[in-house]
Each structure stands twice: as structure tokens, then as C-alpha cells.
Write an enzyme that holds these catalytic residues in place. Structure first.
Site, mmCIF file in Angstrom:
data_model
loop_
_atom_site.group_PDB
_atom_site.id
_atom_site.type_symbol
_atom_site.label_atom_id
_atom_site.label_comp_id
_atom_site.label_asym_id
_atom_site.label_seq_id
_atom_site.Cartn_x
_atom_site.Cartn_y
_atom_site.Cartn_z
ATOM 1 N N HIS A 129 0.787 -1.243 0.000
ATOM 2 C CA HIS A 129 0.000 0.000 0.000
ATOM 3 C C HIS A 129 0.825 1.303 0.000
ATOM 4 O O HIS A 129 0.850 2.038 0.993
ATOM 5 C CB HIS A 129 -1.015 0.023 1.144
ATOM 6 C CG HIS A 129 -0.553 -0.531 2.469
ATOM 7 N ND1 HIS A 129 0.622 -0.162 3.068
ATOM 8 C CD2 HIS A 129 -1.126 -1.424 3.308
ATOM 9 C CE1 HIS A 129 0.748 -0.797 4.217
ATOM 10 N NE2 HIS A 129 -0.302 -1.577 4.382
ATOM 11 N N ASP A 131 -6.066 -4.391 -0.295
ATOM 12 C CA ASP A 131 -5.987 -4.273 1.170
ATOM 13 C C ASP A 131 -7.391 -4.328 1.779
ATOM 14 O O ASP A 131 -7.702 -3.590 2.729
ATOM 15 C CB ASP A 131 -5.253 -3.008 1.617
ATOM 16 C CG ASP A 131 -4.866 -3.065 3.104
ATOM 17 O OD1 ASP A 131 -5.082 -4.111 3.737
ATOM 18 O OD2 ASP A 131 -4.352 -2.059 3.621
ATOM 19 N N PHE A 134 -8.271 0.659 12.007
ATOM 20 C CA PHE A 134 -7.981 1.081 10.637
ATOM 21 C C PHE A 134 -8.511 0.029 9.656
ATOM 22 O O PHE A 134 -8.398 -1.169 9.917
ATOM 23 C CB PHE A 134 -6.470 1.187 10.434
ATOM 24 C CG PHE A 134 -5.809 2.311 11.194
ATOM 25 C CD1 PHE A 134 -5.842 3.607 10.697
ATOM 26 C CD2 PHE A 134 -5.133 2.068 12.380
ATOM 27 C CE1 PHE A 134 -5.202 4.645 11.378
ATOM 28 C CE2 PHE A 134 -4.495 3.095 13.065
ATOM 29 C CZ PHE A 134 -4.532 4.389 12.564
#
Ligand code: DOR
Length: 439
Positions: free
Chosen positions: A237, A310, A328
């Protein structure tokens, strides 16, 4: 006996073979058996027909980064729900991160994921093993055992491999096993307590920031270690302009590095957090328009090799809380193509580049160990995705197969939709409007 399936009259785009033309594909016994251009008829007539007129027909998408949460966090996702969500997103191969409970730092845990995937999954699941024991960053995991168990990469994702010594060792091992080390690049000393991108908005919201520098520092260190060891580094990422620059320069020097970027980091900015929207809380955080432009440029000049979701599902209760307490993560499988297509509609990426970054390019990183993936070549397993590039739809999280409804795109209109997904010749997802004619 499953009948052969003719996928008829779509625009076939396969970057692995430089194919982009209207035609038909025949799937026989789970494999691609014939590809005909234009109106060409297949060699045999006894087959079912999937009408692909007006649709794009491409290799099934390959995702090198997702979270399936099983074992340990089945309230967030399971292999059954996660693979169904993947199929709805057009993904036929997904690599799952080891931040489960127990973590995938030993052969038994990896075997568990593989057996669950075989019995309950609807697409190919390739597990990623931990870099360090318990993902604690103190001691290297049993890399050889994990490689023997069939992991496709190593990562402590969610956490960086903060010890340069451990990272050096891991990169050394990556050469021996020819498997990438995927690092979550974050200097956690610098980001402690961080909630969102550091900048004016974080200041206005009174939230602690995660600065770009926290990512750039670890990317720079990892590149230096990759150069030192000759190991295979994969940057998870990527989100910052600085990281893109560093990776570009490292590639110019011949350092063995590949990099990924997510759909959300390519399409959403930190402004999504305004209103303390916990569904926009993700790590690394959504950044700025300037970072997005650098990421797109990086994709176009091949500094960034691939797009990975992700996919990070969480429960509604997890996210229904004060911003600082929320975990998160964004649930990404089912909106990936729709959001990425905005870049094609805006002429920032070509359709062929987008498909390459979701198919042939990630397959290249995996290599041929798991079969030839990301291609429609004759004789390969028939993993095929059909999508409508122009269909507009509204994101309804109640319709998600994923347990994770945590997306900042809920209720938004996207243009571009996966219409059918075929895995090993089997139709694992189809919208009603795509017609299957059984013979
Ligand atoms: O936002 C994130 N969620 N980033 C990570 O690195 C981990 C992931 C998770 O596991 O939820």
C-alpha cells in the site's frame, strides 16, 4: 459432467498476450480451450453460452493483499464470506495477510487456512506468512517451514518490520526461497497515536497525524536493505509522493523491488475523514491530491507494479465509536473495480493498464508456482472476469457478501461493475442481467 461454456461476443482484454478485441472464449473442463476472434464459431457446438456482448472479458483479478480474518476474527470476515466478496469484485486469486489469531507464523496455521479455503472458499486463496514470530518484530518466523507450507510471501502487515536486523534477515531468506517480503512501511515511533494523514485537516479536526515521512523513512530503509541483500522487496500500500520517487530511483538502480497501491489511495483524499468518518480511517491514511497524482504517474510509468485491495473488513460495532478508538481498514473487494474505473473514465489510466495491474502484473510477482495466473492463454485454468465499464450503480453495503460494510463509498454512485466471475471454469458470481443459456 459440466458442459463446456462459451463466453460469447465480449471485448477480450488480456494484457499477458496483448489481446484486445471482440471475440469468444471456450472453457472446457475448467480450462481455456479456445479463443476465437470476431464472430468465429467454436470447434464444438455442444456447450452452454454466457452472453458477454457489450462486456469486457479479462483474466480473473489477482489480489496480492487482503485480510480474510480467519482464524480468530470470524465476526469481521470468514474465508467463506471473504472469498464470495472477492468473487463479486472479480477476483479469482487472493493472497491473505497473516494478522489473524493465531497469526500465520507456523505451518499448522497456514494449513488451517488452506484447508478452510479448499472446503469453504469459492476462489483461490494463497496465504502470506509472517516475517516475525507472532508479528512481534523481535524474532524471525520459521521462514523455511512457512515456505514449505506454501505461503506466497512474508509480511507482518498492520505492523512494519521495524527492526532493520530482522528485515535484513528476511530479505536474505527471500532470495533462498524466491518469495517476496511485503513490508507495511510505517515508522511507528513517528506515528504513535496517529489517526489520519498529518496536515491542515488533521490539525483542524484535532486528530494526531501520520506524516508522509513515516512511510518514506521505512521505504528508504527497506530499499537500502534490498540493495544490500539482493533480496525481493515488495512495498505494500504505497501512498506518498516521496515513496513513489524513492521506488522509481531504486528501480533505475536495479534494486529488486515491486510496489502496490490500493483503489482507495488512488481515488480518495484525506477530506473523506471530515466529520470523523471512521469508515475513512485506514492505515496508511488517505492522503492528498498531490500524492494521488504521484501514485497515478507511478502506475503509468511502472514504478508501481500493481493494484491490490488491502480489503480490511471490520464489524459495524468496531467502527461505530469515537474516531480514535476505531480500527484502521476499508472493506474493498466489492467496490474496487467501480472506483478504479473512475480513473479510466477521467483518462488518467487506460483500460488496458488498469486490467494489467489487476491481472498479469500481480501474477508476475507470484511467478508460476501456483499455476499460470492472470492470463487467458489456452490450456490455463479458466479464471475469467466479465465487467461492464459504463454501468452505473449505487454502493449498497447490505448487498455485500463481505461481513465488512466499512466503506466510505456507501451510498455513492460508481460507474463500472463486475457482471460475472468464473473460477476454474465454474461460474462463481453472476448478476441477473447476464444470461446463461444452457444447452
Ligand atoms: O487499514 C489497515 N487495516 N491497514 C493495515 O495495515 C491493516 C489492516 C487491518 O488488518 O485491518
Amino acid at each position: 459432467m459440466i458442459k463446456p461454456l462459451l463466453i460469447k461476443g465480449g471485448r477480450i482484454i488480456d494484457p499477458s498476450q496483448q489481446i484486445d478485441e471482440v471475440g469468444s472464449l471456450l472453457v472446457t473442463k475448467g480450462k481455456i480451450s479456445w479463443l476465437g476472434k470476431g464472430e468465429a464459431a467454436p470447434p464444438q457446438s455442444d456447450h452452454d453460452v454466457l452472453n458477454a456482448r457489450g462486456l469486457m472479458v479479462c483474466p480473473g483479478f489477482v489480489d496480492l493483499h487482503c485480510h480474510l480474518r480467519q482464524p480468530g476474527f470470524e465476526e469481521k470476515e470468514t474465508i467463506a464470506t471473504g472469498t464470495r466478496a472477492a468473487a463479486r469484485g472479480g477476483f479469482t486469486t487472493i493472497c491473505c495477510m497473516p494478522n489473524t489469531n493465531p497469526p500465520l507464523d507456523n505451518q499448522t496455521a497456514v494449513e488451517y487456512v488452506k484447508s478452510k479455503a479448499a472446503s469453504e472458499g469459492v476462489v483461490r486463496v494463497l496465504p502470506i506468512g509472517c516475517i516475525s514470530k507472532g508479528r512481534k518484530g523481535k524474532e524471525l518466523a520459521e521462514i523455511g517451514d512457512l515456505a514449505a507450507a506454501g505461503v506466497v510471501a512474508f509480511s507482518d502487515d498492520g505492523e512494519p518490520a521495524l527492526s532493520s536486523y530482522i528485515m535484513r534477515q528476511a530479505l536474505d531468506y527471500s532470495r533462498a526461497f524466491d518469495l517476496p517480503i511485503t513490508d507495511h512501511c510505517e515508522d511507528t515511533v513517528l506515528t504513535e497515536g496517529g489517526q489520519m494523514n498529518e496536515g491542515i485537516i488533521s490539525t483542524k479536526l484535532g486528530l494526531r497525524g501520520l506524516p508522509n515521512a513515516a512511510e518514506d523513512i521505512i521505504v528508504a530503509r527497506d530499499l537500502a536493505l534490498a540493495q544490500l541483500t539482493g533480496g525481493r522487496l515488495h512495498i505494500a500500500h504505497t501512498t506518498t509522493e516521496g515513496a513513489v520517487d524513492l521506488i522509481r530511483r531504486a528501480k533505475e538502480k536495479g534494486i529488486r523491488v515491486t510496489a502496490e497501491v490500493t483503489p482507495h489511495h488512488l481515488t480518495l483524499t484525506e477530506e473523506r475523514v471530515i466529520g470523523y468518518n471512521t469508515n475513512a480511517k485506514v492505515n496508511p491514511p488517505l492522503r492528498t491530491e498531490q500524492d494521488i497524482q504521484a501514485l497515478i504517474q507511478g502506475l503509468n510509468d511502472n514504478t508501481i507494479d500493481i493494484i491490490a485491495t488491502d480489503h480490511a473488513p471490520h464489524t459495524e460495532a468496531d467502527k461505530l465509536c469515537e474516531f480514535a478508538l476505531a480500527p484502521f481498514g476499508i472493506s474493498g473487494f466489492e467496490t474496487a473495480l467501480g472506483s478504479l474505473m473512475s480513473l479510466v473514465h477521467d483518462e488518467q489510466l487506460t483500460l488496458v493498464t488498469l486490467i494489467a495491474k489487476l491481472t498479469h502484473e500481480p501474477a508476475k510477482i507470484l511467478g508460476n508456482k501456483y499455476g499460470r495466473l492472470g492470463t487467458l492463454a489456452i490450456g490455463t485454468e479458466a479464471d475469467v472476469t466479465l465487467f461492464d465499464p459504463a454501468l452505473e450503480w449505487v454502493v449498497d453495503t447490505r448487498a455485500f457478501a463481505s461481513k465488512g460494510k466499512n466503506t466510505p463509498l456507501a451510498g455513492e454512485r460508481l460507474k463500472g461493475k463486475v457482471m460475472a466471475t468464473i473460477y476454474q471454469g465454474k461460474l462463481v458470481y453472476k448478476v441477473d442481467s447476464v444470461k446463461l443459456k444452457e444447452s
